[in-house]
Design a protein around this motif. Structure first.
Motif, PDB file in Angstrom:
ATOM      1  N   ALA A   1      -4.723  35.695  62.780  1.00  0.00           N
ATOM      2  CA  ALA A   1      -3.350  35.287  63.031  1.00  0.00           C
ATOM      3  C   ALA A   1      -2.449  36.484  62.811  1.00  0.00           C
ATOM      4  N   THR A   2      -2.071  37.107  63.864  1.00  0.00           N
ATOM      5  CA  THR A   2      -1.358  38.369  63.769  1.00  0.00           C
ATOM      6  C   THR A   2       0.066  38.254  63.246  1.00  0.00           C
ATOM      7  N   ASN A   3       0.686  37.092  63.320  1.00  0.00           N
ATOM      8  CA  ASN A   3       2.068  36.941  62.860  1.00  0.00           C
ATOM      9  C   ASN A   3       2.180  36.552  61.390  1.00  0.00           C
ATOM     10  N   LEU A   4       1.056  36.413  60.718  1.00  0.00           N
ATOM     11  CA  LEU A   4       1.055  36.050  59.304  1.00  0.00           C
ATOM     12  C   LEU A   4       0.861  37.287  58.445  1.00  0.00           C
TER      13      LEU A   4
ATOM     14  N   VAL B   1      -1.801  27.740  63.658  1.00  0.00           N
ATOM     15  CA  VAL B   1      -0.735  28.139  62.729  1.00  0.00           C
ATOM     16  C   VAL B   1       0.085  29.273  63.337  1.00  0.00           C
ATOM     17  N   ASN B   2      -0.576  30.187  64.020  1.00  0.00           N
ATOM     18  CA  ASN B   2       0.087  31.346  64.608  1.00  0.00           C
ATOM     19  C   ASN B   2       1.072  30.964  65.714  1.00  0.00           C
ATOM     20  N   THR B   3       1.065  29.712  66.158  1.00  0.00           N
ATOM     21  CA  THR B   3       2.007  29.243  67.181  1.00  0.00           C
ATOM     22  C   THR B   3       3.199  28.506  66.574  1.00  0.00           C
ATOM     23  N   LEU B   4       3.184  28.282  65.284  1.00  0.00           N
ATOM     24  CA  LEU B   4       4.225  27.474  64.628  1.00  0.00           C
ATOM     25  C   LEU B   4       5.320  28.386  64.075  1.00  0.00           C
ATOM     26  N   ASN B   5       6.460  28.369  64.720  1.00  0.00           N
ATOM     27  CA  ASN B   5       7.542  29.306  64.402  1.00  0.00           C
ATOM     28  C   ASN B   5       7.911  29.343  62.930  1.00  0.00           C
ATOM     29  N   PHE B   6       8.059  28.198  62.299  1.00  0.00           N
ATOM     30  CA  PHE B   6       8.463  28.186  60.894  1.00  0.00           C
ATOM     31  C   PHE B   6       7.426  28.878  60.009  1.00  0.00           C
ATOM     32  N   LEU B   7       6.156  28.618  60.254  1.00  0.00           N
ATOM     33  CA  LEU B   7       5.103  29.161  59.391  1.00  0.00           C
ATOM     34  C   LEU B   7       4.891  30.659  59.582  1.00  0.00           C
ATOM     35  N   ILE B   8       5.267  31.188  60.747  1.00  0.00           N
ATOM     36  CA  ILE B   8       5.094  32.624  60.978  1.00  0.00           C
ATOM     37  C   ILE B   8       6.403  33.396  60.812  1.00  0.00           C
ATOM     38  N   GLY B   9       7.433  32.716  60.347  1.00  0.00           N
ATOM     39  CA  GLY B   9       8.708  33.385  60.076  1.00  0.00           C
ATOM     40  C   GLY B   9       9.522  33.687  61.312  1.00  0.00           C
ATOM     41  N   ASN B  10       9.278  32.972  62.388  1.00  0.00           N
ATOM     42  CA  ASN B  10      10.002  33.186  63.633  1.00  0.00           C
ATOM     43  C   ASN B  10      11.199  32.236  63.707  1.00  0.00           C
TER      44      ASN B  10
ATOM     45  N   TYR C   1       5.273  20.802  60.982  1.00  0.00           N
ATOM     46  CA  TYR C   1       5.817  22.136  61.243  1.00  0.00           C
ATOM     47  C   TYR C   1       5.812  22.489  62.724  1.00  0.00           C
ATOM     48  N   ASN C   2       5.598  21.482  63.593  1.00  0.00           N
ATOM     49  CA  ASN C   2       5.607  21.748  65.036  1.00  0.00           C
ATOM     50  C   ASN C   2       6.956  22.286  65.460  1.00  0.00           C
ATOM     51  N   ASN C   3       6.944  23.129  66.460  1.00  0.00           N
ATOM     52  CA  ASN C   3       8.187  23.688  66.999  1.00  0.00           C
ATOM     53  C   ASN C   3       9.013  22.573  67.633  1.00  0.00           C
ATOM     54  N   GLU C   4      10.289  22.655  67.477  1.00  0.00           N
ATOM     55  CA  GLU C   4      11.186  21.629  68.036  1.00  0.00           C
ATOM     56  C   GLU C   4      11.319  21.819  69.525  1.00  0.00           C
TER      57      GLU C   4
END
Length: 85
Positions: A1-4, A41-50, A82-85
């Protein structure tokens, strides 16, 4: 997961979290589970700080390994909390 955040050290706390998570369910005892889980997880904006930083933070929060390997947090992720809105 590159965004973590990258895991640099495998501390005792992290080893324990991995062991507990692995043993919690037979499904967790397969590397493909982790590949799918961390890809998701890498697609979930909140969890990756996006997302925008909030409160007194200068940077957005990002989920770290021990947090992601918490069974209660896994349930929240799977249930879509934590799904993206």
């Amino acid at each position: 997961a590159t965004n973590l955040p990258k895991v640099e050290l495998l501390t005792d706390k992290r080893k324990t979290a991995i062991r507990v998570f692995w043993n919690a369910d037979k499904k967790h005892q397969d590397i493909s589970f982790y590949e799918k889980y961390f890809r998701h997880v890498n697609t979930l904006n909140f969890l990756i700080g996006n997302v925008e930083a909030s409160g007194n933070r200068s940077k957005p929060w990002k989920a770290k390994l021990v947090w992601l390997l918490n069974i209660d947090n896994l349930a929240k992720i799977i249930e879509g909390d934590y799904n993206n809105e």
